[in-house]
Design an enzyme around this catalytic site. Structure first.
Site, PDB file in Angstrom:
ATOM      1  N   PRO A 125       3.820   9.998  67.733  1.00 55.74           N
ATOM      2  CA  PRO A 125       3.131   9.160  68.704  1.00 55.74           C
ATOM      3  C   PRO A 125       2.421   9.969  69.785  1.00 55.74           C
ATOM      4  O   PRO A 125       3.050  10.750  70.500  1.00 55.74           O
ATOM      5  CB  PRO A 125       4.254   8.317  69.300  1.00 55.74           C
ATOM      6  CG  PRO A 125       5.507   9.052  69.021  1.00 55.74           C
ATOM      7  CD  PRO A 125       5.279   9.886  67.809  1.00 55.74           C
ATOM      8  N   GLU A 126       1.137   9.811  69.871  1.00 52.31           N
ATOM      9  CA  GLU A 126       0.369  10.368  70.979  1.00 52.31           C
ATOM     10  C   GLU A 126      -0.155   9.174  71.772  1.00 52.31           C
ATOM     11  O   GLU A 126       0.278   8.057  71.562  1.00 52.31           O
ATOM     12  CB  GLU A 126      -0.742  11.278  70.453  1.00 52.31           C
ATOM     13  CG  GLU A 126      -0.160  12.475  69.686  1.00 52.31           C
ATOM     14  CD  GLU A 126      -1.170  13.545  69.327  1.00 52.31           C
ATOM     15  OE1 GLU A 126      -2.169  13.686  70.045  1.00 52.31           O
ATOM     16  OE2 GLU A 126      -0.955  14.236  68.323  1.00 52.31           O
ATOM     17  N   LYS A 146       1.793   9.869  77.498  1.00 49.28           N
ATOM     18  CA  LYS A 146       2.696   9.417  76.440  1.00 49.28           C
ATOM     19  C   LYS A 146       3.966   8.792  76.992  1.00 49.28           C
ATOM     20  O   LYS A 146       4.888   8.494  76.245  1.00 49.28           O
ATOM     21  CB  LYS A 146       3.050  10.598  75.523  1.00 49.28           C
ATOM     22  CG  LYS A 146       1.839  11.263  74.891  1.00 49.28           C
ATOM     23  CD  LYS A 146       2.219  12.562  74.219  1.00 49.28           C
ATOM     24  CE  LYS A 146       1.020  13.486  74.124  1.00 49.28           C
ATOM     25  NZ  LYS A 146       1.414  14.841  73.726  1.00 49.28           N
ATOM     26  N   HIS A 157      19.350   5.433  62.495  1.00 50.04           N
ATOM     27  CA  HIS A 157      18.847   6.118  63.684  1.00 50.04           C
ATOM     28  C   HIS A 157      18.599   5.184  64.860  1.00 50.04           C
ATOM     29  O   HIS A 157      17.752   5.456  65.706  1.00 50.04           O
ATOM     30  CB  HIS A 157      17.559   6.894  63.393  1.00 50.04           C
ATOM     31  CG  HIS A 157      17.623   7.696  62.137  1.00 50.04           C
ATOM     32  ND1 HIS A 157      18.612   8.613  61.889  1.00 50.04           N
ATOM     33  CD2 HIS A 157      16.824   7.718  61.043  1.00 50.04           C
ATOM     34  CE1 HIS A 157      18.420   9.166  60.704  1.00 50.04           C
ATOM     35  NE2 HIS A 157      17.342   8.644  60.151  1.00 50.04           N
ATOM     36  N   ARG A 181      14.418  11.816  65.127  1.00 50.68           N
ATOM     37  CA  ARG A 181      14.568  13.216  65.536  1.00 50.68           C
ATOM     38  C   ARG A 181      15.086  13.387  66.965  1.00 50.68           C
ATOM     39  O   ARG A 181      15.229  14.506  67.442  1.00 50.68           O
ATOM     40  CB  ARG A 181      13.241  13.954  65.352  1.00 50.68           C
ATOM     41  CG  ARG A 181      13.042  14.348  63.896  1.00 50.68           C
ATOM     42  CD  ARG A 181      11.771  15.134  63.715  1.00 50.68           C
ATOM     43  NE  ARG A 181      10.702  14.278  63.223  1.00 50.68           N
ATOM     44  CZ  ARG A 181       9.501  14.721  62.877  1.00 50.68           C
ATOM     45  NH1 ARG A 181       9.211  15.991  62.998  1.00 50.68           N
ATOM     46  NH2 ARG A 181       8.599  13.894  62.433  1.00 50.68           N
ATOM     47  N   ARG A 234       3.928  25.937  65.920  1.00 55.18           N
ATOM     48  CA  ARG A 234       3.323  24.823  65.195  1.00 55.18           C
ATOM     49  C   ARG A 234       2.059  25.313  64.532  1.00 55.18           C
ATOM     50  O   ARG A 234       1.959  26.483  64.184  1.00 55.18           O
ATOM     51  CB  ARG A 234       3.084  23.627  66.112  1.00 55.18           C
ATOM     52  CG  ARG A 234       2.198  23.889  67.299  1.00 55.18           C
ATOM     53  CD  ARG A 234       2.474  22.940  68.421  1.00 55.18           C
ATOM     54  NE  ARG A 234       3.796  23.208  68.986  1.00 55.18           N
ATOM     55  CZ  ARG A 234       4.328  22.551  69.975  1.00 55.18           C
ATOM     56  NH1 ARG A 234       3.683  21.549  70.495  1.00 55.18           N
ATOM     57  NH2 ARG A 234       5.501  22.882  70.453  1.00 55.18           N
TER      58      ARG A 234
END
Length: 303
Positions: free
Chosen positions: A17-18, A76, A109, A128, A281
């Site tokens: 999600p951005e 965000k 989760h 995560r 990354r």
DNA sequence: ACGAGCTCCTGCTTGC
DNA sequence: TGCAAGCAGGAGCTCG
């Protein structure tokens, strides 16, 4: 089935999600949360509330009986104003989602559950666990204290492009690093940074202090345009029967030109897109359209 | 004060 | 087939 929410990524690994995804979530949450009163909260995983300094028990206690208002967003970060002094802050991190809760929903989760006085319930789901919730006081401008340090995003009514250009050029770093720095302009993540740089033909290693005003303005504007397109697509994918509160920008595949396209031909010149390691990354760029800086300040690059 | 690099975390993919 | 390593990455933290 109505009342449930479809899964986040649909096999698309670009589910992080951005800003556009967070705004889509905010819009989905707004009619659900507004005016509802929390009957009970349950923390299933303490890491999900690690930013709530007083701990999970305090989080649960302080939420009970609070009536929620329309969620707000900067970059965000999401937050939900309530009756009382503090607000409920949410960050989706890498994989956070809000889902309507119910017996037919079998989701692993689930980190936090909120049940309202009318029986309605939502879950904060986060595979995560980079995301989380907290209760926080607000600063003078009504922004939660943990959000106050970041810059305005380009969708904010008070956003000023000239000031953002100034801040970007005042940095002494590579332009991609500066784009990801939420204190310069908030909301831009790895994907949109790469896409913006591709659009304007700038290599991410170009130094901010050597960018012209025009270049800095162009890359910030490009980032806004890419995010606006994603937001539009996310918005059009709304379906009132299946309330999307999960961060999926709908059917929009973000029409990515660079990110994740290693080895594929550049849409402009046909040169193979290249992937390069970048602070644990990846960066994707066209080696022809986006020439790396020939001279670094102290280091000469290879060919 | 500022910039760079590390760390947190889980599930999927790749390589041996 | 099974195990280990690699990869994804936002943001807080430490260090220089």
């Amino acid at each position: 089935m109505a009342g449930t929410v479809d899964c986040c990524c649909g096999g698309n690994r670009l589910g992080v999600p951005e800003l556009p995804e967070v705004e889509t979530v905010r819009r989905g949450l707004a009619p659900i949360l507004l005016g509802r009163t929390v009957a009970s909260a349950e923390v299933h995983h303490p890491r999900a509330v690690r930013r709530h300094k007083a701990g999970p028990a305090d989080f649960v206690t302080r939420l009970r009986g609070r009536t929620l208002q329309t969620p707000k967003r900067r970059g965000k970060y999401l937050w939900v104003p309530m009756d009382g002094d503090d607000v409920l802050v949410a960050h989706l991190g890498m994989s956070g989602q809000f889902r309507l809760s119910g017996p037919s929903v079998t989701t692993p989760h689930i980190r936090v559950s909120l049940t309202f006085t009318d029986g309605f319930a939502i879950d904060f789901v986060d595979q995560r666990t980079f995301g989380g919730l907290s209760l926080e006081p607000v600063a003078a401008d009504g922004v939660p204290v943990s959000v106050a340090h970041i810059g305005l995003d380009s969708f904010d009514k008070d956003y000023d492009l000239d000031r953002a250009v100034q801040r970007l050029r005042a940095r002494r770093t590579q332009v991609k690093r500066a784009l990801l720095d939420q204190t310069v302009v908030s909301g831009i993540g790895n994907i949109y940074a790469d896409e913006a740089l591709w659009l304007v033909g700038l290599h991410g290693e170009r130094l901010t202090q050597r960018l012209s005003r025009r270049q800095a303005s162009a890359v910030l504007t490009a980032a806004h345009q890419v995010m606006a397109a994603a937001l539009l697509a996310g918005g059009t994918s709304f379906d009132s029967q299946y309330v999307r509160v999960n961060g999926n920008a709908g059917s929009f595949d973000r029409s990515l030109n660079a990110y994740g396209r290693e080895g594929e031909p550049c849409q402009r010149c046909g040169t193979a897109i290249r992937r390069q390691a970048f602070t644990n990354r990846s960066s994707y760029f066209c080696p022809r359209c986006q020439q790396p800086p020939r001279l670094r300040q102290t280091t000469r690059r290879g060919p």
